[in-house]
Design a protein around this motif. Structure first.
Motif, mmCIF file in Angstrom:
data_model
loop_
_atom_site.group_PDB
_atom_site.id
_atom_site.type_symbol
_atom_site.label_atom_id
_atom_site.label_comp_id
_atom_site.label_asym_id
_atom_site.label_seq_id
_atom_site.Cartn_x
_atom_site.Cartn_y
_atom_site.Cartn_z
ATOM 1 N N GLU A 124 -12.688 3.103 5.492
ATOM 2 C CA GLU A 124 -12.240 3.738 4.262
ATOM 3 C C GLU A 124 -13.290 3.657 3.162
ATOM 4 O O GLU A 124 -13.541 4.643 2.462
ATOM 5 N N ILE A 125 -13.919 2.502 3.004
ATOM 6 C CA ILE A 125 -14.914 2.383 1.933
ATOM 7 C C ILE A 125 -16.187 3.149 2.286
ATOM 8 O O ILE A 125 -16.969 3.491 1.402
ATOM 9 N N SER A 126 -16.393 3.428 3.577
ATOM 10 C CA SER A 126 -17.571 4.206 3.969
ATOM 11 C C SER A 126 -17.459 5.652 3.517
ATOM 12 O O SER A 126 -18.462 6.361 3.425
ATOM 13 N N HIS A 127 -16.235 6.100 3.226
ATOM 14 C CA HIS A 127 -16.005 7.465 2.748
ATOM 15 C C HIS A 127 -15.906 7.516 1.228
ATOM 16 O O HIS A 127 -15.546 8.548 0.672
ATOM 17 N N SER A 128 -16.211 6.413 0.570
ATOM 18 C CA SER A 128 -16.084 6.357 -0.885
ATOM 19 C C SER A 128 -17.244 5.574 -1.476
ATOM 20 O O SER A 128 -17.838 4.715 -0.816
ATOM 21 N N GLU A 129 -17.565 5.884 -2.719
ATOM 22 C CA GLU A 129 -18.612 5.143 -3.416
ATOM 23 C C GLU A 129 -18.051 3.882 -4.063
ATOM 24 O O GLU A 129 -18.808 3.067 -4.578
ATOM 25 N N GLU A 130 -16.752 3.749 -4.027
ATOM 26 C CA GLU A 130 -16.103 2.591 -4.639
ATOM 27 C C GLU A 130 -15.809 1.527 -3.584
ATOM 28 O O GLU A 130 -15.727 1.802 -2.402
ATOM 29 N N ASN A 131 -15.642 0.294 -4.057
ATOM 30 C CA ASN A 131 -15.257 -0.806 -3.172
ATOM 31 C C ASN A 131 -13.777 -1.140 -3.302
ATOM 32 O O ASN A 131 -13.326 -2.168 -2.822
ATOM 33 N N THR A 132 -13.031 -0.258 -3.956
ATOM 34 C CA THR A 132 -11.605 -0.480 -4.162
ATOM 35 C C THR A 132 -10.801 0.593 -3.455
ATOM 36 O O THR A 132 -11.063 1.790 -3.608
ATOM 37 N N LEU A 133 -9.822 0.167 -2.657
ATOM 38 C CA LEU A 133 -8.907 1.090 -1.987
ATOM 39 C C LEU A 133 -7.565 1.052 -2.689
ATOM 40 O O LEU A 133 -6.991 -0.022 -2.892
ATOM 41 N N VAL A 134 -7.075 2.218 -3.063
ATOM 42 C CA VAL A 134 -5.729 2.316 -3.639
ATOM 43 C C VAL A 134 -4.796 2.655 -2.483
ATOM 44 O O VAL A 134 -4.645 3.806 -2.085
ATOM 45 N N ILE A 135 -4.175 1.607 -1.944
ATOM 46 C CA ILE A 135 -3.379 1.779 -0.730
ATOM 47 C C ILE A 135 -2.408 0.610 -0.595
ATOM 48 O O ILE A 135 -2.699 -0.510 -1.051
ATOM 49 N N THR A 136 -1.268 0.853 0.010
ATOM 50 C CA THR A 136 -0.273 -0.202 0.205
ATOM 51 C C THR A 136 -0.397 -0.793 1.609
ATOM 52 O O THR A 136 -1.000 -0.190 2.497
ATOM 53 N N HIS A 137 0.197 -1.962 1.788
ATOM 54 C CA HIS A 137 0.195 -2.598 3.105
ATOM 55 C C HIS A 137 0.947 -1.730 4.114
ATOM 56 O O HIS A 137 0.560 -1.647 5.286
ATOM 57 N N ASP A 138 2.009 -1.096 3.648
ATOM 58 C CA ASP A 138 2.798 -0.241 4.524
ATOM 59 C C ASP A 138 1.985 0.963 5.007
ATOM 60 O O ASP A 138 2.074 1.362 6.174
ATOM 61 N N GLU A 139 1.173 1.529 4.120
ATOM 62 C CA GLU A 139 0.336 2.670 4.507
ATOM 63 C C GLU A 139 -0.683 2.257 5.564
ATOM 64 O O GLU A 139 -0.911 2.977 6.545
ATOM 65 N N ILE A 140 -1.312 1.106 5.381
ATOM 66 C CA ILE A 140 -2.273 0.627 6.378
ATOM 67 C C ILE A 140 -1.587 0.432 7.716
ATOM 68 O O ILE A 140 -2.122 0.809 8.766
ATOM 69 N N ALA A 141 -0.389 -0.149 7.694
ATOM 70 C CA ALA A 141 0.357 -0.378 8.938
ATOM 71 C C ALA A 141 0.623 0.933 9.660
ATOM 72 O O ALA A 141 0.495 1.027 10.895
ATOM 73 N N ARG A 142 0.992 1.959 8.909
ATOM 74 C CA ARG A 142 1.257 3.262 9.523
ATOM 75 C C ARG A 142 -0.019 3.887 10.068
ATOM 76 O O ARG A 142 -0.007 4.525 11.119
ATOM 77 N N TYR A 143 -1.124 3.707 9.354
ATOM 78 C CA TYR A 143 -2.383 4.294 9.801
ATOM 79 C C TYR A 143 -2.893 3.672 11.098
ATOM 80 O O TYR A 143 -3.456 4.362 11.946
ATOM 81 N N ILE A 144 -2.703 2.355 11.247
ATOM 82 C CA ILE A 144 -3.255 1.692 12.430
ATOM 83 C C ILE A 144 -2.203 1.417 13.503
ATOM 84 O O ILE A 144 -2.517 0.847 14.547
ATOM 85 N N GLY A 145 -0.959 1.815 13.250
ATOM 86 C CA GLY A 145 0.087 1.646 14.255
ATOM 87 C C GLY A 145 0.528 0.213 14.441
ATOM 88 O O GLY A 145 0.671 -0.271 15.563
ATOM 89 N N SER A 146 0.766 -0.484 13.335
ATOM 90 C CA SER A 146 1.209 -1.882 13.396
ATOM 91 C C SER A 146 2.402 -2.065 12.474
ATOM 92 O O SER A 146 2.940 -1.110 11.924
ATOM 93 N N ALA A 147 2.825 -3.319 12.301
ATOM 94 C CA ALA A 147 3.944 -3.637 11.414
ATOM 95 C C ALA A 147 3.408 -4.098 10.063
ATOM 96 O O ALA A 147 2.373 -4.766 9.982
ATOM 97 N N ARG A 148 4.135 -3.768 8.993
ATOM 98 C CA ARG A 148 3.672 -4.125 7.656
ATOM 99 C C ARG A 148 3.521 -5.630 7.492
ATOM 100 O O ARG A 148 2.554 -6.112 6.877
ATOM 101 N N GLU A 149 4.457 -6.393 8.045
ATOM 102 C CA GLU A 149 4.405 -7.849 7.911
ATOM 103 C C GLU A 149 3.137 -8.423 8.545
ATOM 104 O O GLU A 149 2.520 -9.357 8.006
ATOM 105 N N VAL A 150 2.751 -7.852 9.681
ATOM 106 C CA VAL A 150 1.536 -8.316 10.368
ATOM 107 C C VAL A 150 0.308 -7.980 9.540
ATOM 108 O O VAL A 150 -0.603 -8.806 9.371
ATOM 109 N N VAL A 151 0.262 -6.757 9.002
ATOM 110 C CA VAL A 151 -0.871 -6.336 8.181
ATOM 111 C C VAL A 151 -0.995 -7.218 6.942
ATOM 112 O O VAL A 151 -2.095 -7.626 6.558
ATOM 113 N N THR A 152 0.131 -7.550 6.328
ATOM 114 C CA THR A 152 0.113 -8.402 5.138
ATOM 115 C C THR A 152 -0.497 -9.765 5.451
ATOM 116 O O THR A 152 -1.301 -10.297 4.666
#
Length: 217
Positions: free
Chosen positions: A158-186
């Motif tokens: 994600e940061i490779s597609h941006s000039e910033e080092n900050t991602l505006v994203i929730t734990h739930d969104e990451i879980a959905r993107y990588i096919g995991s559970a939110r609790e595990v991602v947290t």
């Protein structure tokens, strides 16, 4: 609009086909999270991302989302016109992952041009094949990589597609993107934060040390 930037076959088209495409193409602006395409819907057409990004994913019977690949600005999403490719027959969903602008070439016009120009059909199948290599990479990540590697890899990509080092994203969104559970991602994110690779804030992830983050890949 520079159509040749999105359509490599542009130079092989007749003037009549070029004019047909220019007349038919139209733009849409999408909000973050807006669904742009479902397989059961009417075939929309070839979708070119002018700015922003799209996520193509599937949903299991249990409701688990698995992201197949992303499409970024300057790229074309051919699966939005999958009805024109006989070898592609599975249910997919395409959504905007941020404020996104797309240019759409309706399937009826695209099909007419494809029937007259084999270069267009070749482009469609080549573009689909290239994306399926991303699908295979996704499957390898899910099947063979540990969850901390997958989370760190997602942040890194994600940061490779941006000039910033900050991602505006929730734990739930990451879980959905990588096919995991939110609790595990947290749990993994808290561990990465403890290792000083990242800093966690509400709705944000700040990459503090890229070298530490890279060590998890």
């Amino acid at each position: 609009m520079h159509y040749e930037n999105f359509f490599p076959f542009w130079s092989s088209l007749t003037d009549a086909d070029k004019e047909s495409i220019v007349r038919a193409c139209y733009g849409e602006k999408l909000n973050k999270g807006q669904i742009m395409h479902r397989s059961e819907d009417t075939c929309k057409g070839l979708m070119s991302v002018v700015s922003g990004s799209l996520r193509t994913y599937i949903v299991s019977e249990e409701g688990r989302e698995i992201t197949l690949f992303r499409v970024f600005g300057g790229e074309v999403c051919v699966l939005s016109a999958s009805c024109l490719m006989d070898t592609i027959d599975f249910d997919i969903i395409i959504e905007a992952t941020e404020e996104t602008e797309v240019m759409i070439l309706p399937s009826v016009v695209l099909n007419d041009v494809m029937n007259r120009n084999p270069q267009v059909e070749l482009f469609m199948y080549k573009a689909a094949t290239d994306k399926f290599s991303d699908v295979m990479w996704t499957l390898q990540q899910i099947l063979f990589k540990k969850i901390d590697q997958r989370v760190a890899g997602f942040i890194w990509d994600e940061i490779s597609h941006s000039e910033e080092n900050t991602l505006v994203i929730t734990h739930d969104e990451i879980a959905r993107y990588i096919g995991s559970a939110r609790e595990v991602v947290t749990k993994v994110l808290k561990y990465l934060a403890m290792c000083d690779a990242i800093e966690l804030k509400r709705g944000k992830i700040i990459v503090k040390d890229k070298n530490i983050l890279e060590s998890f890949l």
